[in-house]
Structures are given as C-alpha cells and as structure tokens.
Write a protein that holds these residues in place. Sequence first.
Motif, PDB file in Angstrom:
ATOM      1  N   LYS A 155       0.772  -1.217   0.119  1.00 26.89           N
ATOM      2  CA  LYS A 155      -0.040  -0.026   0.093  1.00 26.89           C
ATOM      3  C   LYS A 155       0.898   1.358   0.005  1.00 26.89           C
ATOM      4  O   LYS A 155       0.175   2.244  -0.330  1.00 26.89           O
ATOM      5  CB  LYS A 155      -0.815  -0.069   1.173  1.00 26.89           C
ATOM      6  CG  LYS A 155      -0.356   0.258   2.621  1.00 26.89           C
ATOM      7  CD  LYS A 155      -1.201  -0.031   3.678  1.00 26.89           C
ATOM      8  CE  LYS A 155      -2.418   1.027   3.555  1.00 26.89           C
ATOM      9  NZ  LYS A 155      -3.344   0.730   4.576  1.00 26.89           N
ATOM     10  N   ASP A 161       0.076  -0.029  -5.418  1.00 24.49           N
ATOM     11  CA  ASP A 161      -1.056  -0.056  -4.366  1.00 24.49           C
ATOM     12  C   ASP A 161      -2.505  -0.265  -5.090  1.00 24.49           C
ATOM     13  O   ASP A 161      -3.535  -1.097  -4.657  1.00 24.49           O
ATOM     14  CB  ASP A 161      -0.963   1.250  -3.486  1.00 24.49           C
ATOM     15  CG  ASP A 161      -1.107   2.512  -4.269  1.00 24.49           C
ATOM     16  OD1 ASP A 161      -0.754   2.794  -5.508  1.00 24.49           O
ATOM     17  OD2 ASP A 161      -1.658   3.595  -3.955  1.00 24.49           O
ATOM     18  N   VAL A 162      -2.826   0.515  -6.018  1.00 18.60           N
ATOM     19  CA  VAL A 162      -3.947   0.417  -7.005  1.00 18.60           C
ATOM     20  C   VAL A 162      -4.274  -0.889  -7.634  1.00 18.60           C
ATOM     21  O   VAL A 162      -5.119  -1.546  -7.721  1.00 18.60           O
ATOM     22  CB  VAL A 162      -4.319   1.718  -7.808  1.00 18.60           C
ATOM     23  CG1 VAL A 162      -4.350   2.871  -6.979  1.00 18.60           C
ATOM     24  CG2 VAL A 162      -3.320   1.799  -8.810  1.00 18.60           C
ATOM     25  N   LEU A 197      -9.275  -0.180 -11.550  1.00 21.73           N
ATOM     26  CA  LEU A 197      -8.231   0.696 -11.552  1.00 21.73           C
ATOM     27  C   LEU A 197      -8.930   2.088 -11.640  1.00 21.73           C
ATOM     28  O   LEU A 197      -8.540   2.943 -11.255  1.00 21.73           O
ATOM     29  CB  LEU A 197      -7.433   0.337 -12.626  1.00 21.73           C
ATOM     30  CG  LEU A 197      -6.254  -0.637 -12.477  1.00 21.73           C
ATOM     31  CD1 LEU A 197      -5.371  -0.795 -13.756  1.00 21.73           C
ATOM     32  CD2 LEU A 197      -5.277  -0.386 -11.274  1.00 21.73           C
ATOM     33  N   LEU A 200     -10.147   3.389  -8.379  1.00 25.06           N
ATOM     34  CA  LEU A 200      -9.283   3.534  -7.378  1.00 25.06           C
ATOM     35  C   LEU A 200      -8.281   4.544  -7.783  1.00 25.06           C
ATOM     36  O   LEU A 200      -8.111   5.497  -6.939  1.00 25.06           O
ATOM     37  CB  LEU A 200      -8.421   2.151  -7.488  1.00 25.06           C
ATOM     38  CG  LEU A 200      -9.037   0.986  -6.742  1.00 25.06           C
ATOM     39  CD1 LEU A 200      -8.343  -0.239  -7.188  1.00 25.06           C
ATOM     40  CD2 LEU A 200      -9.098   1.171  -5.359  1.00 25.06           C
ATOM     41  N   ILE A 201      -8.035   4.909  -9.188  1.00 25.55           N
ATOM     42  CA  ILE A 201      -7.409   6.051  -9.481  1.00 25.55           C
ATOM     43  C   ILE A 201      -8.099   7.364  -9.045  1.00 25.55           C
ATOM     44  O   ILE A 201      -7.435   8.453  -8.671  1.00 25.55           O
ATOM     45  CB  ILE A 201      -6.940   6.147 -10.862  1.00 25.55           C
ATOM     46  CG1 ILE A 201      -5.956   4.956 -10.993  1.00 25.55           C
ATOM     47  CG2 ILE A 201      -6.327   7.437 -11.467  1.00 25.55           C
ATOM     48  CD1 ILE A 201      -5.649   4.410 -12.463  1.00 25.55           C
ATOM     49  N   LYS A 203     -10.297   7.630  -6.755  1.00 27.59           N
ATOM     50  CA  LYS A 203     -10.073   7.740  -5.093  1.00 27.59           C
ATOM     51  C   LYS A 203      -8.738   8.361  -4.852  1.00 27.59           C
ATOM     52  O   LYS A 203      -8.748   9.017  -3.922  1.00 27.59           O
ATOM     53  CB  LYS A 203     -10.394   6.311  -4.710  1.00 27.59           C
ATOM     54  CG  LYS A 203     -10.210   6.366  -3.089  1.00 27.59           C
ATOM     55  CD  LYS A 203     -10.368   4.935  -2.332  1.00 27.59           C
ATOM     56  CE  LYS A 203     -10.567   4.870  -1.025  1.00 27.59           C
ATOM     57  NZ  LYS A 203     -10.815   3.674  -0.519  1.00 27.59           N
ATOM     58  N   ARG A 204      -7.789   7.812  -5.480  1.00 28.78           N
ATOM     59  CA  ARG A 204      -6.438   8.548  -5.281  1.00 28.78           C
ATOM     60  C   ARG A 204      -6.360  10.272  -5.555  1.00 28.78           C
ATOM     61  O   ARG A 204      -5.999  10.976  -4.911  1.00 28.78           O
ATOM     62  CB  ARG A 204      -5.396   7.689  -5.865  1.00 28.78           C
ATOM     63  CG  ARG A 204      -5.130   6.437  -5.554  1.00 28.78           C
ATOM     64  CD  ARG A 204      -4.663   6.402  -3.948  1.00 28.78           C
ATOM     65  NE  ARG A 204      -4.391   4.888  -3.496  1.00 28.78           N
ATOM     66  CZ  ARG A 204      -5.104   4.096  -3.168  1.00 28.78           C
ATOM     67  NH1 ARG A 204      -6.231   4.546  -2.569  1.00 28.78           N
ATOM     68  NH2 ARG A 204      -4.718   2.655  -2.623  1.00 28.78           N
ATOM     69  N   THR A 227      -2.891  11.561 -12.383  1.00 31.76           N
ATOM     70  CA  THR A 227      -4.074  10.811 -12.262  1.00 31.76           C
ATOM     71  C   THR A 227      -4.970  11.135 -13.233  1.00 31.76           C
ATOM     72  O   THR A 227      -5.668  10.441 -13.829  1.00 31.76           O
ATOM     73  CB  THR A 227      -4.383  11.255 -10.934  1.00 31.76           C
ATOM     74  OG1 THR A 227      -4.991  12.774 -10.900  1.00 31.76           O
ATOM     75  CG2 THR A 227      -3.955  10.825  -9.635  1.00 31.76           C
TER      76      THR A 227
END
Length: 318
Positions: A155, A161-162, A197, A200-201, A203-204, A227
């Motif tokens: 992580k 991590d993603v 992905l 999640l990206i 979210k990042r 991103t």
Amino acid sequence: MRLVESADVPESPQRQEDTQDRDTQTRRRPLADLAALIRPSHAAKAILLVPVALIGAAPPTPAEVVEVMWATVAFMVASAAVYIGNDIADRHRDRLHPVKRHRPVAAGRVSVLTAAACCAVLLAVLAAVVARSPAASWPVLVYLVLNVAYTRLLKHLPLIDVGTVAVGFVLRVLQGYEVTGDRVPGWLLITVFSMSLLLLIGKRRRELLEGGAPHRPALRGYSMELTNWLLQIASVLALVSGLMYLRDEGPFGPQHGQTAMMLSTPFALFALFRYLQLQLVHKEGGDPVRVLLRDRVMVANSVVWAAVLGVTLLLVHL
C-alpha cells in the motif's frame, strides 16, 4: 436572582424524554460502531462480482446457485476481516484524514482489542465456510494473503497499491467461476481489472485534494496530472475490453454478441462520462461504492442498461 431547582421537584416530561433518548443513543452507539467496522455497504463488491459466473448461455443449476451464494458469503466475510485489520494498522494515519478520522478505531470509539476480537471471529467464520470446499476456495485465500502483503508493504508503493486492490476484485470474479467450474472469460477479467483501476485512481485523485501524503504515503508518487492521464487510459481499456467481452465471450453467443455490444455502447460511454464528470467537475469520487450505488444518474443508466441486456438475453434464449 438565581433560582436553584430543588432535588425533590420531579423532572419535567421533556427532560425525562431527552434523558431517555441520550441513554438509547449511548446503548446503540457501540453496536453501530461495530457494524461500521465491517463496512456493510462494501458487501456490494462481492454481491455484484461473485455471481457474475451465473450469467451464462445456459441457465445455472440449483447446485451452482447455492455454491455461488456460499462463495459470495466467503468474500463478504473475508473483506470485512480485511477492513478491520486495515483500520487497526492505519488508525494513526486515519486520524490525519478529514473523513477517515471518524472511523470507530481511529476515533477511539472501538478499542484495538475489541476490533482484533471481531476480526478473529470473522476469520473463524470464514474458515468454516472455506472448509466446505477448500480446493475451490483458493481465490479467497489468495485475497487474504494479498491483503496482508498490502497492509504491510504494497500500500506504500505508488501504482502498485492500486494494482493490488484491483487484483482483489478480479479474485472475486474468479471465485464465482471456480465454484461453478465454467471457463473464465479473459475479456471479463480485463474489464473488471481496468474498471477497478479507474475507480481506485479516482479515489487516489480525491485523496490528493483532501489530505495528501501524510494520510497515505503512496500519494507522494501521484500528482493531479498523472491521475488525469491514468483515468483516461483506464477508461479506454475498460470500455474496449467490456465491449469485446460482450461480443466474443458474453452470454449472448457468437450470433448475438455483436448486437449486445452495439446496444451497450451508448450506456457504457455514458457511464464513463458521468464518472469523469463527477470526478473532474463535481469533485466527487472519494468513495467509489457511493458513486456507483447512490448517484441517481449512474443508477438510472445502469438499470436501463441492465433491462436492455436482460430483454436481449431473454430473446436469445427464446
């Protein structure tokens, strides 16, 4: 002049009612905090992905439905245990996040010992479920091992991590096909991986806007420009692979797959456009589950899309 209320004077009905409400909230709060530990809304991940194996050209047998139900339960329990473990490990960093600091362990409403006991109970339940069919349960076991590595090391590695979390979604799909014994569609796995992905990206990206690296060290390897590019790449891959799955490997067969692909194209494009709009315009996307299940536009598009494909599949079978 100060008035002092006598101890012999009975409390007013309103004060008694307020006291009872506070007592009721005090009793209910521990139960709500324990429920929050397992993230009930995130059970949708297993409920939506594991049963995908039942969507095939031939109707599933009752035995296959039962096995898929057990597989879904196994992943729900496993993910709940993982969430608790992550909350315990990340409690100090979560306190630096404007939203996650309200989680029960980070906020101190649930002790580490209590959370660990709940995690142990869930793992015991998972062991009982896996014992029914150990050989077919390898995806959920790999999921547990992968998440231990994720919590300890992965992580903190940007991009890795993603990718690690996205593999967890693929394992949910594999678990469903493992218990049914059907062939796993390759395009479906690519679709699930790339869609994961994408979420999640997003979210990042939201975490970069909210808290930055102090909350999640891996964010040091991301930037808003990066991103944005990754969102575009993941969107294209998810769209193309999903349409290829419907055309070549979906439940519609070689004769009607192209029809299903053509019917799905506008819905798939609109879903991606809406998600990117939420990310880039409305500054949302921090919680992918909330975006997919609570955004009315996204839900309406998904319902109409599912209805169109459902009618198409029914006509194919008839």
